[in-house]
Every structure is written in structure tokens, then in C-alpha cells.
Motif scaffolding. Structure first.
Motif, PDB file in Angstrom:
ATOM      1  N   TYR A  18       0.829  -1.219   0.000  1.00  0.00           N
ATOM      2  CA  TYR A  18       0.000   0.000   0.000  1.00  0.00           C
ATOM      3  C   TYR A  18       0.864   1.269   0.000  1.00  0.00           C
ATOM      4  N   LEU A  19       2.091   1.152   0.471  1.00  0.00           N
ATOM      5  CA  LEU A  19       3.006   2.300   0.343  1.00  0.00           C
ATOM      6  C   LEU A  19       3.371   2.510  -1.129  1.00  0.00           C
ATOM      7  N   ILE A  20       3.599   1.410  -1.848  1.00  0.00           N
ATOM      8  CA  ILE A  20       3.866   1.491  -3.296  1.00  0.00           C
ATOM      9  C   ILE A  20       2.694   2.189  -3.979  1.00  0.00           C
ATOM     10  N   ASP A  21       1.478   1.754  -3.636  1.00  0.00           N
ATOM     11  CA  ASP A  21       0.283   2.348  -4.270  1.00  0.00           C
ATOM     12  C   ASP A  21       0.203   3.844  -4.011  1.00  0.00           C
ATOM     13  N   ALA A  22       0.751   4.274  -2.870  1.00  0.00           N
ATOM     14  CA  ALA A  22       0.692   5.700  -2.524  1.00  0.00           C
ATOM     15  C   ALA A  22       1.922   6.454  -3.041  1.00  0.00           C
ATOM     16  N   GLY A  23       2.754   5.768  -3.819  1.00  0.00           N
ATOM     17  CA  GLY A  23       3.872   6.462  -4.466  1.00  0.00           C
ATOM     18  C   GLY A  23       5.173   6.457  -3.673  1.00  0.00           C
ATOM     19  N   HIS A  24       5.267   5.642  -2.636  1.00  0.00           N
ATOM     20  CA  HIS A  24       6.496   5.590  -1.836  1.00  0.00           C
ATOM     21  C   HIS A  24       7.387   4.413  -2.267  1.00  0.00           C
ATOM     22  N   THR A  25       8.576   4.337  -1.666  1.00  0.00           N
ATOM     23  CA  THR A  25       9.512   3.253  -1.990  1.00  0.00           C
ATOM     24  C   THR A  25       9.808   2.438  -0.723  1.00  0.00           C
ATOM     25  N   PRO A  26       9.148   1.295  -0.563  1.00  0.00           N
ATOM     26  CA  PRO A  26       9.409   0.475   0.629  1.00  0.00           C
ATOM     27  C   PRO A  26      10.574  -0.492   0.443  1.00  0.00           C
ATOM     28  N   ILE A  27      11.298  -0.711   1.520  1.00  0.00           N
ATOM     29  CA  ILE A  27      12.355  -1.742   1.550  1.00  0.00           C
ATOM     30  C   ILE A  27      12.005  -2.653   2.730  1.00  0.00           C
ATOM     31  N   VAL A  28      11.664  -3.903   2.435  1.00  0.00           N
ATOM     32  CA  VAL A  28      11.251  -4.833   3.485  1.00  0.00           C
ATOM     33  C   VAL A  28      12.447  -5.701   3.869  1.00  0.00           C
ATOM     34  N   LEU A  29      12.713  -5.809   5.166  1.00  0.00           N
ATOM     35  CA  LEU A  29      13.855  -6.581   5.670  1.00  0.00           C
ATOM     36  C   LEU A  29      13.331  -7.727   6.532  1.00  0.00           C
ATOM     37  N   GLU A  30      13.566  -8.947   6.087  1.00  0.00           N
ATOM     38  CA  GLU A  30      13.048 -10.112   6.814  1.00  0.00           C
ATOM     39  C   GLU A  30      14.209 -10.900   7.417  1.00  0.00           C
ATOM     40  N   ARG A  31      14.049 -11.231   8.699  1.00  0.00           N
ATOM     41  CA  ARG A  31      15.089 -11.951   9.440  1.00  0.00           C
ATOM     42  C   ARG A  31      15.383 -13.339   8.840  1.00  0.00           C
ATOM     43  N   ARG A  32      14.322 -14.042   8.449  1.00  0.00           N
ATOM     44  CA  ARG A  32      14.513 -15.437   8.044  1.00  0.00           C
ATOM     45  C   ARG A  32      14.743 -15.560   6.527  1.00  0.00           C
ATOM     46  N   ASP A  33      14.962 -16.814   6.074  1.00  0.00           N
ATOM     47  CA  ASP A  33      15.165 -17.005   4.634  1.00  0.00           C
ATOM     48  C   ASP A  33      13.858 -17.375   3.940  1.00  0.00           C
ATOM     49  N   VAL A  34      12.729 -17.114   4.615  1.00  0.00           N
ATOM     50  CA  VAL A  34      11.427 -17.472   4.058  1.00  0.00           C
ATOM     51  C   VAL A  34      10.452 -16.315   4.292  1.00  0.00           C
ATOM     52  N   LEU A  35       9.564 -16.108   3.317  1.00  0.00           N
ATOM     53  CA  LEU A  35       8.553 -15.050   3.450  1.00  0.00           C
ATOM     54  C   LEU A  35       7.394 -15.524   4.317  1.00  0.00           C
ATOM     55  N   GLY A  36       6.662 -14.595   4.908  1.00  0.00           N
ATOM     56  CA  GLY A  36       5.340 -14.935   5.440  1.00  0.00           C
ATOM     57  C   GLY A  36       5.183 -14.964   6.947  1.00  0.00           C
ATOM     58  N   GLY A  37       6.273 -15.035   7.717  1.00  0.00           N
ATOM     59  CA  GLY A  37       6.116 -15.079   9.176  1.00  0.00           C
ATOM     60  C   GLY A  37       5.228 -16.243   9.585  1.00  0.00           C
ATOM     61  N   LEU A  38       4.089 -15.974  10.185  1.00  0.00           N
ATOM     62  CA  LEU A  38       3.215 -17.047  10.675  1.00  0.00           C
ATOM     63  C   LEU A  38       2.499 -17.797   9.554  1.00  0.00           C
ATOM     64  N   VAL A  39       2.592 -17.309   8.314  1.00  0.00           N
ATOM     65  CA  VAL A  39       2.046 -18.104   7.205  1.00  0.00           C
ATOM     66  C   VAL A  39       3.171 -18.774   6.388  1.00  0.00           C
ATOM     67  N   ALA A  40       4.389 -18.746   6.906  1.00  0.00           N
ATOM     68  CA  ALA A  40       5.519 -19.328   6.164  1.00  0.00           C
ATOM     69  C   ALA A  40       5.336 -20.836   5.970  1.00  0.00           C
ATOM     70  N   ALA A  41       5.868 -21.349   4.855  1.00  0.00           N
ATOM     71  CA  ALA A  41       5.789 -22.782   4.551  1.00  0.00           C
ATOM     72  C   ALA A  41       7.091 -23.230   3.896  1.00  0.00           C
ATOM     73  N   TRP A  42       7.343 -24.514   3.976  1.00  0.00           N
ATOM     74  CA  TRP A  42       8.583 -25.076   3.429  1.00  0.00           C
ATOM     75  C   TRP A  42       8.262 -26.355   2.652  1.00  0.00           C
ATOM     76  N   LYS A  43       9.150 -26.692   1.720  1.00  0.00           N
ATOM     77  CA  LYS A  43       9.011 -27.952   0.982  1.00  0.00           C
ATOM     78  C   LYS A  43      10.000 -28.948   1.554  1.00  0.00           C
ATOM     79  N   ASP A  44       9.579 -30.191   1.829  1.00  0.00           N
ATOM     80  CA  ASP A  44      10.535 -31.181   2.345  1.00  0.00           C
ATOM     81  C   ASP A  44      11.241 -31.880   1.180  1.00  0.00           C
ATOM     82  N   SER A  45      12.110 -32.845   1.504  1.00  0.00           N
ATOM     83  CA  SER A  45      12.931 -33.451   0.437  1.00  0.00           C
ATOM     84  C   SER A  45      12.081 -34.268  -0.541  1.00  0.00           C
ATOM     85  N   ASP A  46      10.838 -34.633  -0.155  1.00  0.00           N
ATOM     86  CA  ASP A  46       9.950 -35.342  -1.097  1.00  0.00           C
ATOM     87  C   ASP A  46       9.163 -34.364  -1.965  1.00  0.00           C
TER      88      ASP A  46
END
Ligand SMILES: Cc1cc2nc3c(=O)[nH]c(=O)nc-3n(C[C@H](O)[C@H](O)[C@H](O)COP(=O)(O)OP(=O)(O)OC[C@H]3O[C@@H](n4cnc5c(N)ncnc54)[C@H](O)[C@@H]3O)c2cc1C
Length: 488
Positions: A18-46
Motif C-alpha cells: 500500500y506504500l507502493i500504491d501511494a507512491g512511496h519506496t518500501p524496503i522490506v527486511l526479513e530476518r529469516r530465509d522465508v517469506l510470510g512469518g506465521l504463514v511461512a511454509a517449506w518444501k521437504d525433500s519429497d
């Protein structure tokens, strides 16, 4: 304006969008190597997905549904039949349904309750309807006032029997907050009930057609990066650096793999990290401020998400199920409900274990074993007899601190998105917005933060204020959620 956002959960990503929509430039910094926080998901070796949480979307999620529309990915929501399905613990293996007819609210919900005679007696239905009247008549103000009572206490005060709490609302309470009705604030359940009673498709449920990381978070990231924003993984915020006047000078990122720490600067700074790490990271001078001291009243609640793969099909039900078990909350056979996880011959159950405070430190084996014992009650035909279903593999995802623990009295501690520090804002489903600790709450909080940043500029910069006011996406922020025309 350049805005740095720490945290790429749904709140941080929505804020950036929504900052983009309002004409701003956001930079998002995430601690982990996966997006989503509590909705994050991973693929196993299968190649099988496993997730932080079993996530259901509701028709009463206007901001989330609008986001799907704006991203052009509405077809990724798989809407299910308009019904709520409960297990019947006293009749193992049987289900009780609240089928919601396609007529205007609140008559559709009332009809679904009146037609279900498995879970509530007529006397309980009438008492509950009378008990609910103040919430219907006085609306959200009454609902907010009831934050001082647990839901069990509220039911008692309204003259509704204890059995209603244990029979029906244990399922709703655990599904919404991962705690039991005797612990949960009545504001939570009354808010959800109010939404369901006011919106024709409010209680209609959808599942995403694949993993939230790939099918929901990635399109938000694409939207942001295609328009000049940035999203960085493995970028943990280590410290909030201050100017002498107490405003933010920069976000210091911890250098990984021997790299030096890095200072990132911007015009505005947003914390979209969850409340527990934020409390630890508050700069000393801010700890003296009442606004930030209030955060001490909030903490994340533990929850566990299990995935169990079986050698056969256990059910063909294509829906969310409310287990009403003391151990488990909601569950679903994802081989039926989710296109990408589909399997015509083998079930994959995804189950939420809550309340999880006594389980969070136990081993995965103990947790799986206890859940399997519970499945004997939910699917007696498949786990008793000579040829019981075999568990092929499992994944257990523990979250010691998830959404804020919604016990009585918490509403007063939930902060607004704007803080007393001029260039620092908050986002996250724990911040104050009307949709509680949910995906909808996270998306709305991100929108509100984008709006608050734009509002704070309005006085200083007329040009930006004009572009915000003209943004169709942001104009909806202050409007109440409209009735949704979610379709099956
Ligand atoms: C088991 C489970 C089931 C759920 N089911 C549902 C459901 O069915 N329906 C529903 O609506 N909601 C559900 N929820 C709730 C929903 O997932 C959350 O409310 C929502 O995703 C919270 O988003 P958020 O962005 O506010 O916070 P978070 O998702 O917690 O995001 C915070 C982000 O900040 C990052 N971060 C933390 N520290 C730092 C740091 N130092 N530097 C940089 N980044 C940092 C984290 O890694 C994370 O990515 C469920 C949650 C769980 C756990």
C-alpha cells in the motif's frame, strides 16, 4: 519517500504494497530465509509442503479479499460449501453441520443454528440468542466493553449454560485464539459472531490453492519489486538506532556469515515484527515512554501445527473441521481441500494443536503419538480393527510465540499504528484494528500503517497528500468493510 519495514509477514508485505500504491519506496527486511512469518511454509525433500499454520480464509475478510483482487490472484482462493462442520466427541466418527442457506444475514446464520439439533438444545439456543441481543443491538461498543470478561464468564452472566461453552465455543475459541473459552476475552468471540451475523458470506471458508509463501506472499513481493520496492530475506534487524531527539536514525542489520553489520536509512521506519521480539529490541529511551511500556501487556501464545501423511484416504470431506477435542483445534484433509496438495488415494491431515503451552517443549514423537491417539476418536473406522491406517511421515511445526494471547483486558494494550516517535510506525496483527490476531488483521494493519505514514506527511507535503488521497486502494481504508460477494 523511502520507508524501511522490518518483517515480511503479511503485515509488513501489505504495508509495503500500500506504500507502493501511494507512491512511496518500501524496503522490506526479513530476518529469516522465508517469506510470510506465521504463514511461512517449506518444501521437504519429497517435495511436500508443510506450514506454520493451517490457514482458513473467511468471507468476512474484506481487506484480504481486496488484496487478492488487486493482485489478480482471486482464483487462488478455493471457496468451500457454506457450512461449519464439527466433530461429535460423544459419538466418535460422526459430524454435525451448521449448513448456512443462501439467504440474507443474519437469517442465514439463525436458520443454520435452528436447524442443528445435535449440539444445542432448544433451551440453549433461545438462551444464547437472548444473551447475544446486547451485542447485536449495541454493536461493537458493547463488544469492546466485554473485553473485561472471559467468554465463559460472559456466557454465565448472560444465563447461558456452561455446556454451551464446552460444547460449541471451545471449538471457536481454540480456532480463533489457540486458547480455551475460560481464558479468552469475550470481545474476540463476540466480534467474530457479529461479523458472521452481519455479512451474508462472512462465515464462508476458503483455502488457498497451495502454500501461502508461494501463492500469496510471492505475488505481493512481485508487485512491490516490479514497482521499485525491495524485499530482502536473511536481513535481521539487530538494533533501532536513534538520533539525539529520540527519532529513528537507522535500522542496524545483523551481518550474517561473517559479514559486517549494516545500517539502513530511510525517511520512515516500520516495525512489522511480532510484539515479542519488538519488546526486546526497544531502545532504552523509548522504554520510558508509556506508549511502548504498554506493549508489556501483550505476548504471543504457543501453538503447534502438525502434518500427517497416511497410506490411504481417511475422508473425502473437502472442508475445515472443528475437532472439539481437548488436544486439537481445527484440522483439514489437505489432500481434498488444497489443489497443490491434492492426492486422490492418500490423506494428508493438517491439524492445529491448541492450547499448546503444555506441549510446546515436548518432542515431535510425543506430539505425533498423542495426536494419533486422538485420531482414533475422530476416525475410528480407520484406526481400529485388523488393518489400521499407517502413518507414512509427519512434520511438526512449533511456534512458541504466535499471535498475541487474547485474554481479558488485552484490548487496552494493543497499540495504534502511529507511535509518538515521528518517523516510526508499527504494523502487525497485534496492533489495534478490528480483525483481531488474524491474516485479515495483519493485512489491515499494514494498510493502516501505510495510511498513517501518508497522513503524517499530509501537513508537510501537499503533493504527496494529494497522491495518497487519489489512490483508490487507500481510499477504502477508513470505510467499514463492505459485505462480500464471495462465491463458491
Ligand atoms: C497455527 C496457526 C494457524 C493460524 N490460522 C489462521 C487462520 O486460519 N486464519 C487467519 O486469519 N489467521 C490464522 N493465523 C494467524 C495469522 O497467521 C497471523 O495473524 C498473521 O499471519 C500475522 O501476521 P503478522 O505480519 O502480523 O506477523 P508475523 O507473521 O509474525 O510476521 C512477523 C515477521 O517479522 C519477522 N521478524 C521477527 N524479528 C525480526 C527481526 N529482528 N528482523 C527482521 N524481521 C523479523 C518474522 O520472521 C516474521 O516474518 C494462524 C496462525 C498460526 C500460527
Amino acid at each position: 519517500m523511502r520507508v524501511v519495514i522490518a518483517g515480511a509477514g503479511l503485515a509488513g508485505l501489505s504495508c509495503a504494497k500500500y506504500l507502493i500504491d501511494a507512491g512511496h519506496t518500501p524496503i522490506v527486511l526479513e530476518r529469516r530465509d522465508v517469506l510470510g512469518g506465521l504463514v511461512a511454509a517449506w518444501k521437504d525433500s519429497d517435495g511436500d509442503w508443510y506450514e506454520t499454520g493451517l490457514h482458513a480464509f473467511f468471507g468476512a475478510y474484506p481487506n484480504m479479499l481486496q488484496l487478492f483482487k488487486e493482485l489478480g490472484i482471486e482464483d487462488r482462493l478455493q471457496w468451500k460449501e457454506h457450512t461449519l462442520i464439527f466433530n461429535q466427541p460423544d459419538k466418535p466418527g460422526t459430524l454435525s453441520r451448521f449448513d448456512v442457506p443462501d439467504i440474507p444475514a443474519p437469517f442465514n446464520i439463525i436458520a443454520s443454528i435452528l436447524r442443528n439439533n445435535d449440539m444445542l438444545t432448544w433451551e440453549q439456543k433461545i438462551r444464547f440468542a437472548i444473551g447475544l441481543l446486547p451485542a447485536i443491538v449495541r454493536g461493537q461498543k458493547y463488544v469492546e466493553e466485554m473485553d473485561k470478561y472471559s467468554f465463559s464468564d460472559w456466557l454465565k452472566r448472560q444465563g447461558v449454560g456452561e455446556r454451551v461453552a464446552s460444547d460449541v465455543f471451545i471449538a471457536a475459541s481454540k480456532a480463533l485464539t489457540f486458547i480455551n473459552p475460560d481464558e479468552v476475552s469475550s470481545t474476540i468471540l463476540l466480534t467474530a459472531l457479529n461479523r458472521f451475523l452481519q455479512e451474508r458470506y462472512g462465515s464462508k471458508i476458503a483455502f488457498l490453492d497451495g502454500s501461502p509463501t508461494e501463492r500469496l506472499c510471492q505475488p505481493i513481493v512481485d508487485y512491490i519489486t516490479e514497482r521499485g520496492g525491495e524485499v530482502r530475506l536473511n536481513a535481521p534487524l539487530k538494533e533501532i538506532l536513534l538520533n539525539p531527539d529520540g527519532t529513528v536514525k537507522g535500522f542496524l542489520l545483523r551481518g550474517l556469515n561473517g559479514e559486517p553489520d549494516e545500517e539502513v536509512t530511510a525517511d520512515f521506519y516500520v516495525s512489522a515484527i511480532s510484539v515479542d521480539p519488538l519488546k526486546v529490541m526497544l531502545p532504552e529511551p523509548w522504554k520510558q515512554m508509556e506508549f511502548f511500556q504498554k506493549l508489556e501487556g501483550l505476548e504471543g501464545v504457543p501453538v503447534i501445527n502438525l502434518h500427517l501423511w497416511f497410506d490411504r484416504k481417511l475422508t473425502d470431506i473437502d472442508h475445515l473441521l472443528f475437532s472439539r477435542s481437548p488436544l486439537l483445534s481445527v484440522y483439514a484433509d489437505m489432500s481434498n481441500t488444497c489443489r497443490e496438495y491434492a492426492n486422490p488415494s492418500r490423506s494428508m491431515l493438517e491439524l492445529v494443536l491448541a492450547p499448546a503451552k503444555d506441549w510446546i517443549s515436548k518432542s515431535d514423537e510425543e506430539i505425533v503419538w498423542a495426536t494419533m491417539a486422538e485420531l482414533e476418536k475422530l476416525f475410528p473406522d480407520h484406526f481400529k480393527g485388523d488393518n489400521p491406517a499407517k502413518l507414512l511421515k509427519s512434520h511438526v511445526v512449533k511456534t512458541p510465540r504466535s499471535v498475541y494471547k487474547a485474554t481479558p483486558g488485552r484490548q487496552q494494550y494493543r497499540p495504534p499504528q502511529q507511535t509518538p516517535v515521528a518517523n516510526f510506525f508499527l504494523s502487525g496483527s497485534y496492533t489495534m484494528q478490528r480483525y483481531l490476531g488474524s491474516m485479515e488483521g495483519a493485512v489491515l494493519s499494514g494498510k493502516l500503517t501505510a495510511q498513517a505514514i501518508s497522513d503524517s506527511l499530509r501537513g508537510d507535503n501537499g503533493a504527496i497528500a494529494t497522491s495518497v488521497a487519489n489512490s483508490s486502494n487507500l481510499q477504502t481504508l477508513t470505510r467499514p468493510p463492505a459485505t462480500n460477494a464471495a462465491t463458491a
